[in-house]
Enzyme design. Structure first.
Site, PDB file in Angstrom:
ATOM      1  N   GLU A  33       0.839  -1.196   0.000  1.00 54.66           N
ATOM      2  CA  GLU A  33       0.000   0.000   0.000  1.00 54.66           C
ATOM      3  C   GLU A  33       0.877   1.250   0.000  1.00 54.66           C
ATOM      4  O   GLU A  33       1.878   1.325   0.726  1.00 54.66           O
ATOM      5  CB  GLU A  33      -0.907   0.005   1.236  1.00 54.66           C
ATOM      6  CG  GLU A  33      -1.850   1.197   1.288  1.00 54.66           C
ATOM      7  CD  GLU A  33      -2.750   1.195   2.519  1.00 54.66           C
ATOM      8  OE1 GLU A  33      -3.939   1.499   2.379  1.00 54.66           O
ATOM      9  OE2 GLU A  33      -2.250   0.894   3.627  1.00 54.66           O
ATOM     10  N   LYS A  75      -8.915   3.349  -2.799  1.00 60.55           N
ATOM     11  CA  LYS A  75      -9.459   2.846  -1.539  1.00 60.55           C
ATOM     12  C   LYS A  75     -10.785   3.539  -1.249  1.00 60.55           C
ATOM     13  O   LYS A  75     -10.885   4.771  -1.291  1.00 60.55           O
ATOM     14  CB  LYS A  75      -8.452   3.107  -0.413  1.00 60.55           C
ATOM     15  CG  LYS A  75      -8.758   2.427   0.909  1.00 60.55           C
ATOM     16  CD  LYS A  75      -7.593   2.630   1.872  1.00 60.55           C
ATOM     17  CE  LYS A  75      -7.779   1.876   3.181  1.00 60.55           C
ATOM     18  NZ  LYS A  75      -6.616   2.050   4.078  1.00 60.55           N
ATOM     19  N   CYS A  84      -5.401  -2.700   2.565  1.00 62.11           N
ATOM     20  CA  CYS A  84      -5.317  -2.610   4.012  1.00 62.11           C
ATOM     21  C   CYS A  84      -6.654  -2.933   4.707  1.00 62.11           C
ATOM     22  O   CYS A  84      -7.198  -4.013   4.534  1.00 62.11           O
ATOM     23  CB  CYS A  84      -4.798  -1.227   4.378  1.00 62.11           C
ATOM     24  SG  CYS A  84      -4.126  -1.067   6.043  1.00 62.11           S
TER      25      CYS A  84
END
Length: 342
Positions: free
Chosen positions: A47, A129, A163
């Site tokens: 990430e 995200k 994540c």
């Protein structure tokens, strides 16, 4: 599309070229070449690999962290840029698929992005995200439903999440519903707030393993490493030293039954893990439990999924009978409803 049933996959465990776009690109290309030389058909990066995760957001006030903002913005990756072209060319030259985690710069805003690049160098998907986690919201904007997608590729049906998107049950179920075969979950390092078990490598790798078990898919879990150079830039006080340390790597690849397929690397060390992927093995895992097939109860619970892009500005058609003096835009083609109920 002809799919390879068996191949090798690689995940990166390394420190980024922190706050340095050029160094990040150079290191990315080097690792792409290393993965290809080891026979991998796909390599996955952590990430915010480019230009590194903004750890200062967890270590001090927003006012203290302002000193990093300009450099982070300037060294974030633009989707259509010479730097992205370099990475795409490396994928093409080495005939390897690349999943790249990055801070994506889109004019004045940043997004936690994952770019999936084919072995031919073409960009398959650029996702963001959906909801930055906790303090990340001081840096990054939200993605939208178009970021939830699984793609038919020569290596099978591949999807990506970042994540703690892996802690959102409905997001996970949406991905399962698209019949992932290989999932790429990008993680940062695990060195922040040692008193918070929820942020530990143990807990987040458990989440990765459970994802592969729940979805009966392979899970590629790259993670970053915090270098001494990063600590020198980020740490200003003894209090911060107690909150944040070096290392923190925990890269792994999991099979569709949740089993680790590699020996882990020391958390302080950089390296690359390689594992064999056999898409045929997924059928065995699915025979036990398929949460969007024979092991589902859609008459009791089901998911509403909106996969449409949500731009902040959208041009609207104005009929001339209502506003004859306005410039008339071409009437948009009607599309299916943005809310899909399966």
């Amino acid at each position: 599309m002809t799919q390879a049933q068996q191949y090798k996959a690689a995940v990166v465990q390394a420190a980024p070229g922190f706050l340095d776009l050029a160094a990040s690109v150079d290191k990315t290309i080097t690792l792409i070449e290393q993965a290809a030389n080891q026979g991998a058909s796909v390599v996955a990066f952590p990430e915010a690999w480019i230009p590194g995760y903004p750890w200062w957001i967890w270590l001090g006030s927003p006012a203290w962290g302002l000193k990093f903002v300009q450099a982070y913005h300037q060294n974030s990756l633009v989707k259509d840029s010479p730097e992205m072209d370099q990475i795409r060319e490396a994928a093409r030259a080495n005939s390897i698929m690349v999943s790249l985690g990055a801070s994506e710069r889109d004019h004045g805003s940043l997004y936690l992005a994952q770019f999936l690049i084919g072995a031919d160098g073409n960009l398959i998907h650029a996702r963001r995200k959906l909801k930055p986690t906790h303090a990340e919201r001081t840096v990054f904007g939200d993605g939208d439903g178009s970021s939830l997608e699984v793609h038919d590729t020569p290596l099978g049906r591949i999807g990506n999440l970042c994540c703690w998107e892996h802690l959102q049950p409905l997001t996970k179920y949406a991905m399962f519903s698209m019949h992932e075969q290989v999932h790429i979950g990008a993680w940062p390092s695990f060195t922040c707030y040692p008193q918070a078990y929820s942020l530990s490598a143990e807990m987040n790798m458990a989440v990765s393993s459970v994802y592969s078990l729940e979805g009966q898919c392979y899970f590629l879990a790259p993670t970053a490493v915090v270098s001494q150079g990063m600590l020198d830039v980020l740490i200003d006080s003894p209090d911060q030293q107690e909150l944040f340390g070096g290392g923190g790597g925990s890269a792994m690849i999991y099979g569709p039954d949740g089993k680790p397929l590699c020996e882990p690397i020391d958390p302080q060390q950089e390296g690359m893990l390689i594992a064999d992927i056999d898409l045929g093995a997924i059928a065995v895992a699915k025979s036990f439990a398929d949460p969007v097939g024979h092991y589902s109860r859609p008459d009791v619970t089901r998911l509403l999924l909106n996969k449409k892009p949500a731009p902040p500005v959208q041009e609207l058609y104005v009929p001339t009978a209502i506003a004859p003096d306005l410039e008339v835009l071409e009437e948009p083609e009607l599309t299916e409803s943005a809310i899909v109920v399966d």
